[in-house]
Design an enzyme around this catalytic site. Structure first.
Site, PDB file in Angstrom:
ATOM      1  N   LYS A  34     -44.473  16.887  65.718  1.00 15.95           N
ATOM      2  CA  LYS A  34     -45.545  17.198  64.763  1.00 15.95           C
ATOM      3  C   LYS A  34     -45.322  16.384  63.495  1.00 15.95           C
ATOM      4  CE  LYS A  34     -45.804  21.133  62.159  1.00 15.95           C
ATOM      5  NZ  LYS A  34     -46.235  20.922  60.773  1.00 15.95           N
ATOM      6  N   ASP A  61     -50.767  17.208  62.003  1.00 15.98           N
ATOM      7  CA  ASP A  61     -51.058  18.491  61.356  1.00 15.98           C
ATOM      8  C   ASP A  61     -51.543  18.255  59.924  1.00 15.98           C
ATOM      9  OD1 ASP A  61     -50.986  21.165  60.529  1.00 15.98           O
ATOM     10  OD2 ASP A  61     -48.798  21.220  60.371  1.00 15.98           O
ATOM     11  N   LEU A  62     -52.830  17.898  59.774  1.00 13.83           N
ATOM     12  CA  LEU A  62     -53.360  17.595  58.436  1.00 13.83           C
ATOM     13  C   LEU A  62     -54.305  18.676  57.922  1.00 13.83           C
ATOM     14  CD1 LEU A  62     -53.967  13.725  58.734  1.00 13.83           C
ATOM     15  CD2 LEU A  62     -51.957  14.935  57.872  1.00 13.83           C
ATOM     16  N   LYS A  63     -54.618  19.661  58.758  1.00 18.01           N
ATOM     17  CA  LYS A  63     -55.400  20.845  58.335  1.00 18.01           C
ATOM     18  C   LYS A  63     -56.631  20.488  57.502  1.00 18.01           C
ATOM     19  CE  LYS A  63     -51.392  23.971  58.272  1.00 18.01           C
ATOM     20  NZ  LYS A  63     -50.229  23.064  58.334  1.00 18.01           N
ATOM     21  N   LEU A  64     -57.556  19.759  58.093  1.00 16.67           N
ATOM     22  CA  LEU A  64     -58.747  19.339  57.345  1.00 16.67           C
ATOM     23  C   LEU A  64     -59.631  20.521  56.955  1.00 16.67           C
ATOM     24  CD1 LEU A  64     -57.755  16.661  58.695  1.00 16.67           C
ATOM     25  CD2 LEU A  64     -60.139  15.947  58.730  1.00 16.67           C
ATOM     26  N   HIS A  65     -60.240  20.435  55.780  1.00 12.85           N
ATOM     27  CA  HIS A  65     -61.139  21.475  55.267  1.00 12.85           C
ATOM     28  C   HIS A  65     -62.023  20.842  54.194  1.00 12.85           C
ATOM     29  CE1 HIS A  65     -61.514  25.907  53.651  1.00 12.85           C
ATOM     30  NE2 HIS A  65     -62.678  25.327  53.892  1.00 12.85           N
ATOM     31  N   ASP A  66     -63.280  20.539  54.543  1.00 15.10           N
ATOM     32  CA  ASP A  66     -64.200  19.913  53.580  1.00 15.10           C
ATOM     33  C   ASP A  66     -65.614  20.132  54.097  1.00 15.10           C
ATOM     34  OD1 ASP A  66     -65.352  18.183  51.593  1.00 15.10           O
ATOM     35  OD2 ASP A  66     -63.453  17.095  51.489  1.00 15.10           O
ATOM     36  N   ILE A  67     -66.600  19.474  53.518  1.00 17.07           N
ATOM     37  CA  ILE A  67     -67.966  19.654  54.031  1.00 17.07           C
ATOM     38  C   ILE A  67     -68.051  19.003  55.411  1.00 17.07           C
ATOM     39  CG2 ILE A  67     -69.044  19.843  51.760  1.00 17.07           C
ATOM     40  CD1 ILE A  67     -69.947  16.914  52.074  1.00 17.07           C
ATOM     41  N   THR A  70     -68.048  15.082  55.835  1.00 17.58           N
ATOM     42  CA  THR A  70     -66.781  14.431  55.473  1.00 17.58           C
ATOM     43  C   THR A  70     -65.738  14.638  56.557  1.00 17.58           C
ATOM     44  OG1 THR A  70     -67.291  14.742  53.148  1.00 17.58           O
ATOM     45  CG2 THR A  70     -64.975  14.372  53.684  1.00 17.58           C
ATOM     46  N   THR A 121     -49.778  31.671  57.583  1.00 22.40           N
ATOM     47  CA  THR A 121     -48.828  32.790  57.627  1.00 22.40           C
ATOM     48  C   THR A 121     -48.263  33.096  56.231  1.00 22.40           C
ATOM     49  OG1 THR A 121     -47.240  31.166  58.445  1.00 22.40           O
ATOM     50  CG2 THR A 121     -48.124  32.695  60.057  1.00 22.40           C
ATOM     51  N   ARG A 183     -37.500  31.275  65.986  1.00 25.64           N
ATOM     52  CA  ARG A 183     -36.082  31.185  65.620  1.00 25.64           C
ATOM     53  C   ARG A 183     -35.221  31.625  66.800  1.00 25.64           C
ATOM     54  NH1 ARG A 183     -37.971  28.551  62.385  1.00 25.64           N
ATOM     55  NH2 ARG A 183     -37.843  28.627  60.125  1.00 25.64           N
ATOM     56  N   GLN A 192     -39.457  32.005  56.874  1.00 28.74           N
ATOM     57  CA  GLN A 192     -40.471  32.522  57.802  1.00 28.74           C
ATOM     58  C   GLN A 192     -40.354  34.047  57.834  1.00 28.74           C
ATOM     59  OE1 GLN A 192     -42.880  30.951  59.078  1.00 28.74           O
ATOM     60  NE2 GLN A 192     -42.330  28.886  59.731  1.00 28.74           N
ATOM     61  N   GLY A 212     -39.237  23.729  63.698  1.00 31.57           N
ATOM     62  CA  GLY A 212     -38.737  22.760  62.735  1.00 31.57           C
ATOM     63  C   GLY A 212     -37.247  22.885  62.528  1.00 31.57           C
ATOM     64  N   ARG A 213     -36.875  23.590  61.478  1.00 30.39           N
ATOM     65  CA  ARG A 213     -35.469  23.642  61.059  1.00 30.39           C
ATOM     66  C   ARG A 213     -34.451  24.077  62.108  1.00 30.39           C
ATOM     67  NH1 ARG A 213     -37.501  26.545  55.775  1.00 30.39           N
ATOM     68  NH2 ARG A 213     -39.011  27.126  57.382  1.00 30.39           N
TER      69      ARG A 213
HETATM   70  O1  C5P Z   1     -38.819  24.865  60.020  1.00 36.31           O
HETATM   71  P1  C5P Z   1     -39.824  25.754  60.700  1.00 36.31           P
HETATM   72  O2  C5P Z   1     -39.499  26.041  62.152  1.00 36.31           O
HETATM   73  O3  C5P Z   1     -40.121  27.007  59.907  1.00 36.31           O
HETATM   74  O4  C5P Z   1     -41.149  24.860  60.712  1.00 36.31           O
HETATM   75  C1  C5P Z   1     -42.376  25.371  61.122  1.00 36.31           C
HETATM   76  C2  C5P Z   1     -43.425  24.316  60.957  1.00 36.31           C
HETATM   77  O5  C5P Z   1     -44.694  24.899  61.248  1.00 36.31           O
HETATM   78  C3  C5P Z   1     -43.552  23.713  59.569  1.00 36.31           C
HETATM   79  O6  C5P Z   1     -43.953  22.349  59.725  1.00 36.31           O
HETATM   80  C4  C5P Z   1     -44.643  24.516  58.913  1.00 36.31           C
HETATM   81  O7  C5P Z   1     -45.357  23.783  57.949  1.00 36.31           O
HETATM   82  C5  C5P Z   1     -45.547  24.808  60.109  1.00 36.31           C
HETATM   83  N1  C5P Z   1     -46.401  25.975  59.985  1.00 36.31           N
HETATM   84  C6  C5P Z   1     -45.917  27.263  59.771  1.00 36.31           C
HETATM   85  N2  C5P Z   1     -46.782  28.316  59.678  1.00 36.31           N
HETATM   86  C7  C5P Z   1     -48.103  28.121  59.793  1.00 36.31           C
HETATM   87  C8  C5P Z   1     -48.602  26.837  60.012  1.00 36.31           C
HETATM   88  C9  C5P Z   1     -47.716  25.778  60.109  1.00 36.31           C
HETATM   89  O8  C5P Z   1     -44.710  27.451  59.685  1.00 36.31           O
HETATM   90  N3  C5P Z   1     -48.915  29.145  59.760  1.00 36.31           N
END
Ligand code: C5P
Length: 235
Positions: A34, A61-67, A70, A121, A183, A192, A212-213
């Site tokens: 991602k 993952d750019l989460k677009l939100h506009d008219i 656009t 979230t 996790r 989280q 991610g982490r």
């Molecule tokens: O490091 P971690 O596992 O928390 O990363 C989760 C990824 O998912 C991050 O890139 C975070 O921006 C994304 N994300 C999220 N919750 C959302 C939407 C996206 O944690 N509701």
């Protein structure tokens, strides 16, 4: 038709160099990755091309939100990057989601999977009610936004694994749930709030987990990725 399931690694790094150095640790493996705003705004379309050349599937993952106009034009530009999945905010309305889908679809009819963010979230009931003046219960808002996304023809939503069963019940089992907040049972929760393990996410019906982490910060990221795949896919 069988549904695809996979682990998507959130490459939340701020440069191409750091991202490539991280992915070097995977040897010949090419995980689904991602690319979020942080990395895309730092490196632009070049980072997408670089990762595609290496053979990775990409969730942009750019989460677009506009008219609607656009967003339609922006999606048409993104369609040329040939990513596998991208997203927008369902709050942009049905008209915006329909326009996005049109923009994303190439002349030959092919397109990336398009998924909608329902409520982030990080937004809780109190903020949603007091700041956004949305007084309905949060689970009802998530369900209703997911139904709008399905009605607009989108492929799925980003949601918590805990919301996957409701989304599938209301939008159909083939409507995708892409779920962060994962996790390991013995891992750090960090920022989280509502987390589940990879195995629990699968049990709840998540189609893709975004991790991610637990992988990027692990002493051995490849081992953490393989553990995640094994727990999620039950292999
Ligand atoms: O490091 P971690 O596992 O928390 O990363 C989760 C990824 O998912 C991050 O890139 C975070 O921006 C994304 N994300 C999220 N919750 C959302 C939407 C996206 O944690 N509701």
């Amino acid at each position: 038709m069988t549904k695809q399931h996979d682990v998507i690694i959130a490459c939340d790094f701020n440069s191409q160099a750091e991202t490539l150095a991280f992915l070097e640790r995977f040897g010949s493996r090419r995980p689904f990755v991602k690319i979020g705003m942080e990395l895309y705004y730092a490196e632009g379309p070049a980072i997408v091309r670089a990762l595609k050349e290496r053979g990775h599937k990409i969730f942009l993952d750019l989460k677009l939100h506009d008219i609607p106009t656009t967003v339609k034009k922006a999606m048409a530009v993104l369609s040329r990057l040939d990513v596998d999945m991208t997203n927008l905010h369902a709050a942009g309305t049905l008209a915006m989601m329909e326009a996005a889908l049109e923009g994303l679809t190439r002349p030959d009819g092919s397109r990336a999977l398009l998924i909608a963010v329902t409520q982030l979230t990080s937004t809780d009931q109190q903020r949603m009610t007091e700041e956004l003046l949305i007084e309905r219960p949060l689970p009802e808002v998530v369900r209703s936004y997911a139904q709008n996304a399905a009605q607009a023809g989108l492929d799925g939503v980003v949601c918590s694994p805990l919301e996957s069963p409701t989304v599938h019940e209301n939008c159909g089992s083939y409507f995708l749930t892409v779920t962060p907040g994962v996790r390991f049972a013995d891992g750090e929760v960090g920022d989280q709030a509502r987390v589940t393990t990879p195995a629990k996410a699968r049990e709840l019906g998540s189609d893709f987990i975004v991790v991610g982490r637990p992988i990027t910060q692990a002493p051995d990221p490849l081992a953490a990725y393989e553990r995640c795949l094994a727990e999620f896919l039950g292999e």
